[in-house]
Design an enzyme around this catalytic site. Structure first.
Site, mmCIF file in Angstrom:
data_model
loop_
_atom_site.group_PDB
_atom_site.id
_atom_site.type_symbol
_atom_site.label_atom_id
_atom_site.label_comp_id
_atom_site.label_asym_id
_atom_site.label_seq_id
_atom_site.Cartn_x
_atom_site.Cartn_y
_atom_site.Cartn_z
ATOM 1 N N ASP A 207 17.231 19.587 -2.709
ATOM 2 C CA ASP A 207 16.688 20.120 -3.950
ATOM 3 C C ASP A 207 16.187 21.535 -3.677
ATOM 4 O OD1 ASP A 207 15.545 20.211 -6.571
ATOM 5 O OD2 ASP A 207 13.612 19.699 -5.696
ATOM 6 N N ASP B 85 11.611 16.541 -3.569
ATOM 7 C CA ASP B 85 10.176 16.275 -3.703
ATOM 8 C C ASP B 85 9.787 15.686 -5.046
ATOM 9 O OD1 ASP B 85 8.550 19.113 -5.136
ATOM 10 O OD2 ASP B 85 10.679 18.664 -5.192
ATOM 11 N N ASP C 57 14.775 13.753 -7.882
ATOM 12 C CA ASP C 57 15.533 13.682 -6.641
ATOM 13 C C ASP C 57 15.685 12.252 -6.129
ATOM 14 O OD1 ASP C 57 15.620 16.540 -6.529
ATOM 15 O OD2 ASP C 57 13.565 16.519 -5.796
#
Length: 1232
Positions: A431, A887, A891
């Site tokens: 990410d 995080d 995700d």
């Protein structure tokens, strides 16, 4: 909690009027007559919600799940069956279960307890570990489910409830900086016009605030008391994973009002800059959008563990084969020899020894043999691996170098099943927001009137300059004759050998003044303190600063401590530009419904003048427009269009007379892009009042139009205005990466890892971050896959778009195939719409083939579901180990889909961590997690498993040889206690110490020599040749041990009285040889010894002798023929001679092999071990640097590659300069 109602912000401006292109908001016709509802006929639109009547949803047919979420693998009901299934998916456990059942029959060579007890112990311990790890997940789920929220109870009273007790239809009150507990319909807010600001970083990764707006009909619900008699009904779409769409109707006061995504607040997004909101729960728990994008926690198994199953299949085939040989031999002996053995009384025997039924006896003996030779398959292997993995995970948890001092968070191995998988990763899918970046923007540089301002050098420029300076010094030293000519030549040949990232850390001295202003790291005296007034184009500078201060949609918030203003903006870029304008003397200080007020330090510095700019129209930024504009009227009556946006968009809209600074500005924009900065171009134009009024009439008409054509009409009107612009300059903002991200990516790239970035951000933002973290660099050839405009294609638009995507992929692949430049690097960039087509079955393999050939891949505007699908494509398409790191809640899908999921425990929730296999607090810790712990764990587990099969083959085959020599009688040469202790006590601790403490090289060396990591992805220590090699070693050792003992002890006197060795002596001596051989073998295998390993290895041998002595001292009723066994054999010299001779002979081949390998075909770690042993890294630093430079995989991404490209560029310029100077005619020297 106080029950009183929330008080509105009366007297404040209606902030919603600033958005959606204009201060003029269209009349919401549906709010007036209630007849504008969506058509919700057909499947997929069956949900009915009774607002403020949650009791209606506690029974069928309107029962909906509660708001409790779970990321655990098991629950109280499913744990026993699922965990048991997981254990018996392991082939060895399944075999030992069968053996335990057969041990209850008369054919078993051992007692039932001796077979069942080890199995129960092994399986029970593994299940206990699974329960402990799942309990941790449960506790984190409990933490989320126990969050508090205010819920309407009755009669206008709100009470505090936990999230898990929320039901569909509940009215909730969410306060500032709280997360939304479920998917809500926004009813009202603390602002009069019912708008609120929402941060959706946990959903789509974007940090810019989104504006949500309540329906006008519900604005009166402005306090707790307003909900006394509130009832309504919502009909809407069924639960689905789409974050950006929502279709529904609100049936309220006998009228129907349409609901769209701007009225929906999604779970795990956060309320910002709004004191409170009221909402009604639409979706709860698993029905929420974020959970619909999540995936159930999968049961993951490492690649080594899967390969181990095949080894066990192979060993089981060997077991069956030798058991068949044994049973056939037994049947033959029974048939032909049993009648001659009169002392066996064959005429009165059972079916087990009946010469007349030899085949049946052979079948019974097959079962006996399968149990007897079962030591070929180590029952303690799995439990030993479990123990080792738990201890490895403990070391990961306690690694002080992965401890974040700022947050106080340590690394955590949330599951220990995948430790060794960390050492075999090939592709990392990351990410962006919150993972790579800190979401902190700083104004660094700018270009005004063709002049670049901002004197700070970039890290790439600093590193390149340092390297070239060091290179020149080395050349100079070599020319002075400090080294011999050969060394000098080698030194010059290795001029590009190494570029140290450490130069970054020393590039800025500690004494340098750090920026004390958040969002502003600009340094240039030509602009600061109103010095810009002395610049040649001062009027252009003035316009530049005014555009920064006026062209935005932010809100000023006065800081009571500093007296300055902070800015709440839709994006951190916008806030950084406002801070820069403030520092340049143009402070945005106030906004009203129709005006923006700026305190300008102009024309007299030190005497601020507050000027008003009336906002006539605001054309908002969008990912499609890539620009924003504001039309203002100054105090002088002048009407101006101020515009900022992507340079590609602004430059194509310039007037011929507005291109004065275009060439210089483009040059500066390229330089800023190479430095990884986020850039915007700034422009303006003056408007005549009559032309503006004519355009505004058309714009208002488009604005107030309802229907499908509204957006097209608005876009057309905007295009008419945003042209013939005058270029003023450009801005460069740095998106602050997390500490150590470029260095980490550089090291991972040198370790041979590929990195993909999957982000919900727009393409421009992702590209800028790609430059910042060195996934992209200037000169890299970009392949951008985008969707063509399909509006005019009619019915076959999807087919045409897919064909266009496929054509783009094939064209890019051909371009890469015919590329001849060895330094050429390609980067693939694709947006979410194009990705939707690229992931279809008939396109995805073409897309994957292209992507794996590119140096870096960036996927933009992707949904959480697409992140998971991309991860699955890479995982299944390449067949190599993938790691996903993120995080946020957006995700979770890809973290669960990847072979390994890593969650970053950031400040915005713990959803990613709860779904992950490992958690860290910063991306930079991934470097040590993989290159150190991953490398160690892979080699430890691989060597441990190979050694396990070696020692069990060594032990198990001696039983088979004895059987063959004794007529396949089914009798064991060893005492039952020996066999019980072999795996459990006498050889378990050394192998566990190997799996826990072994280090081929130290942690620092792992990081200095990143190419060592490739031993894992290449599977050098657990490929089939390595496994077969250990098996052959075990076969050889078993032959030596049995035949040396059988022939030496069987034909010579053993005791003083001339007696030869009997069965107990033979068994004890052979077993002693096995214990000494396998423990010496593991000592030769280890590269790194601690006192614990010495104690376990040599202590195991000592334990055997101690056991043998104590066991022999027990009562003959317990020991049988082994009574006083050690006292009998210890005085015999032959006993010790056999042990020494056998142990040396068994270990000689392995010793010869490693000696030959280190001398003639050394692996990377062998060379490093030798260098460290002879301290060459200290005595010969040049050689150490050279070896380090070799230990890097060839890559085309990372900071080092950018510096190398910069060096090539600078050297090219120098060569051109020298060539041009040498071609100039020089005048003759005077006096010549």
């Amino acid at each position: 909690m106080a029950v009183g109602g929330g008080k509105r912000k009366r007297g404040k401006i209606l902030w919603s009027k600033l958005y959606s292109f204009s201060c003029v908001q269209p009349s919401t016709l549906e709010s007036d007559d209630g007849d504008g509802g969506h058509s919700l006929e057909g499947p997929g639109f069956s949900r009915v919600v009774y607002c403020n009547q949650s009791h209606m949803h506690r029974r069928a047919p309107l029962w909906y799940p509660n708001n409790c979420i779970s990321t655990t693998k098991y629950n109280a009901v499913t744990f026993l069956p699922k965990a048991t299934f997981e254990q018996f998916r392991r082939v060895a456990n399944l075999y030992f279960l069968l053996a335990a059942v057969l041990s209850l029959t008369p054919v078993a060579p051992f007692s039932a307890v001796s077979m069942i007890a080890p199995l129960v112990f092994v399986v029970g311990l593994s299940m206990a570990k699974e329960a402990l790890e799942d309990w941790r997940r449960f506790m984190q789920d409990l933490k989320v489910n126990s969050r508090k929220v205010s819920v309407h109870k009755s009669k206008g009273q709100f009470v505090t409830k936990t999230w898990e007790k929320l039901r569909v239809g509940d009215v909730v009150k969410v306060e500032k900086d709280q997360f939304f507990p479920a998917d809500l319909l926004l009813l009202s807010s603390s602002y009069e016009d019912g708008i609120c600001y929402v941060e959706t970083m946990n959903l789509d990764g974007e940090t810019n605030l989104k504006v949500k707006r309540a329906l006008e009909v519900t604005l009166r619900l402005d306090g707790d008391a307003a909900f006394v008699d509130f009832t309504a009904m919502i009909r809407c779409e069924d639960p689905n994973p789409s974050l950006y769409t929502f279709v529904g109707n609100l049936d309220y006061q006998d009228k129907v009002f349409p609901i769209d995504p701007s009225q929906v607040l999604l779970r795990d997004s956060k309320l910002r800059n709004t004191e409170f909101v009221y909402g009604v729960v639409i979706f709860t728990g698993p029905d929420t959008k974020v959970m619909q994008n999540a995936m159930r926690s999968p049961s993951k198994r490492s690649t080594i563990e899967k390969q181990m199953d095949y080894i066990i299949y192979f060993m089981f085939n060997i077991l069956v084969f030798i058991s068949l040989v044994s049973s056939i031999g037994f049947a033959a002996k029974t048939k032909f020899s049993m009648p001659k053995w009169w002392y066996m009384r064959p005429q009165h025997t059972t079916n087990l020894y009946d010469p007349n039924r030899a085949v049946l006896s052979g079948v019974f003996h097959l079962v006996t043999a399968l149990i007897l030779y079962g030591y070929l398959i180590p029952i303690s292997l799995y439990v030993s691996i479990e123990v080792v993995k738990v201890l490895q995970a403990t070391f990961i948890d306690q690694d002080i170098q992965m401890y974040d001092e700022e947050t106080g968070v340590t690394a955590e191995a949330r599951t220990s099943n995948l430790n060794e998988e960390l050492g075999q990763v090939v592709t990392i899918l990351s990410d962006k927001t919150g993972t790579l970046t800190c979401n902190q923007m700083e104004f660094i540089k700018c270009s005004i009137a063709g002049v670049s301002y901002g004197v700070s050098s970039t890290d790439v420029e600093i590193a390149a300059a340092k390297h070239m300076a060091a290179d020149r010094r080395r050349r100079k030293n070599s020319c002075k004759g400090d080294k011999d000519s050969q060394d000098s030549s080698e030194e010059q040949d290795s001029q590009a050998a190494e570029i140290e990232l450490e130069c970054i850390t020393i590039s800025r001295p500690d004494t340098a003044k750090k920026p004390s202003i958040k969002g502003f790291a600009f340094e240039d005296g030509r602009l600061m303190n109103q010095s810009w007034l002395k610049e040649p184009e001062a009027e252009t500078h003035l316009m530049f600063f005014r555009i920064l201060a006026v062209c935005h949609a932010a809100i000023p918030v006065e800081n009571s401590e500093s007296g300055n203003f902070n800015y709440e903006a839709e994006s951190p870029d916008e806030a950084a530009l406002l801070v820069a304008a403030r520092e340049f003397g143009f402070e945005f200080c106030r906004r009203t419904q129709s005006s923006v007020f700026v305190r300008e330090q102009y024309p007299t510095p030190g005497q601020p003048v507050e000027r008003e700019y009336k906002i006539l129209n605001l054309l908002e930024f969008s990912s499609k427009r890539k620009r924003m504009s504001v039309i203002v009227q100054t105090e002088d009556g002048e009407i101006l269009l101020m515009c900022k946006g992507a340079d590609s968009i602004i430059l194509e809209r310039l007037a011929e007379s507005g291109r004065t600074f275009e060439e210089a500005t483009i040059k500066h924009l390229n330089e800023y892009g190479e430095a990884g900065l986020r850039t915007l171009a700034v422009a303006y134009k003056k408007l005549e009042e009559s032309k503006y009024l004519a355009w505004n009439a058309e714009f208002i008409k488009a604005k107030t139009t309802m229907g499908l054509d509204r957006e097209n009409l608005l876009e057309h009107a905007s295009e008419l205005m945003e042209k013939d612009l005058i270029l003023v300059g450009a801005t460069a903002v740095e998106d602050k990466l997390q500490k150590g991200v470029p260095e980490c990516i550089d090291t991972l790239a040198q370790a041979g890892l590929k990195i993909w970035v999957l982000t919900g951000d727009k393409m421009e933002t992702a590209i800028n971050i790609g430059y910042s973290c060195s996934l992209l660099r200037q000169g890299m050839k970009r392949i951008c896959l985008t969707v063509m405009n399909a509006e005019s294609l009619g019915k076959d638009s999807d087919k045409a778009v897919k064909e266009d995507i496929l054509w783009q992929i094939r064209s890019a692949a051909e371009k890469m195939e015919f590329e001849k430049d060895p330094h050429a690097a390609f980067a693939l960039i694709i947006d979410g719409k194009a990705l939707a087509y690229a992931l279809e079955n008939d396109v995805k393999q073409h897309f994957l083939s292209l992507a794996v050939e590119c140096a870096s891949v960036i996927c933009c505007r992707v949904s959480p579901k697409q992140k998971a699908l991309v991860t699955r494509l890479v995982k299944e398409g390449t067949g190599r180990t993938t790691l996903a790191i993120g995080d946020g809640a957006n995700d979770v899908g890809m973290i669960q889909e990847a072979h390994i999921g890593v969650g970053i425990s950031g400040v915005e929730g713990m959803q990613a961590v709860m779904a992950s296999d490992f958690s860290i607090s910063q991306f930079r810790f991934l470097e040590k997690l993989l290159l150190v712990h991953g490398h160690w764990c892979y080699k430890r587990i691989a060597q441990m498993i190979c050694y396990f099969f070696y020692k069990n083959i060594t032990f198990g085959l001696t039983i088979f040889y004895f059987e063959a020599f004794t007529g396949f009688s089914g009798q064991s040469v060893y005492d039952d206690w020996y066999m019980l202790l072999f795996n459990v006590v006498l050889t378990s601790l050394p192998v566990i110490s190997l799996g826990v403490f072994e280090q081929d090289v130290s942690a620092d060396v792992c990081l200095q020599f990143p190419a060592l990591y490739q031993q894992g992805p290449k599977n050098l220590f657990f490929d089939w040749s390595r496994v077969y090699g250990w098996m052959v070693n075990g076969l050889y050792s078993s032959i030596i041990i049995f035949f040396f003992n059988a022939f030496i002890l069987g034909k010579q006197a053993f005791r003083d009285g001339g007696q030869i060795a009997d069965l107990p002596v033979l068994g004890a001596t052979m077993f002693t040889c096995i214990i000494c051989t396998v423990n010496c073998q593991i000592a030769l295998t280890m590269s790194h010894f601690t006192w614990i390993q010495h104690a376990f290895v040599w202590g195991s041998i000592a334990t055997w002798y101690l056991f043998l002595f104590l066991y022999g001292m027990l009562s003959p009723a317990m020991t049988g023929d082994s009574y006083h066994i050690f006292i009998d054999i210890a005085p015999a010299p032959m006993y010790w001679i056999v042990i020494l001779l056998t142990t040396a002979t068994c270990n000689l081949p392995y010793f010869s092999h490693i000696s030959f390998q280190r001398a003639f075909r050394p692996l990377d770690h062998h060379i490093i071990q030798e260098i460290k042993h002879y301290k060459k890294d200290v005595k010969d630093e040049r050689m150490w640097r050279r070896e380090r430079s070799k230990a890097r995989q060839k890559t085309k991404i990372g900071f080092t590659v950018r510096v190398e490209a910069k060096i090539r560029q600078l050297k090219g310029k120098l060569q051109k300069m020298h060539s041009s100077l040498s071609s100039l005619p020089f005048p003759p020297e005077s006096g010549s």
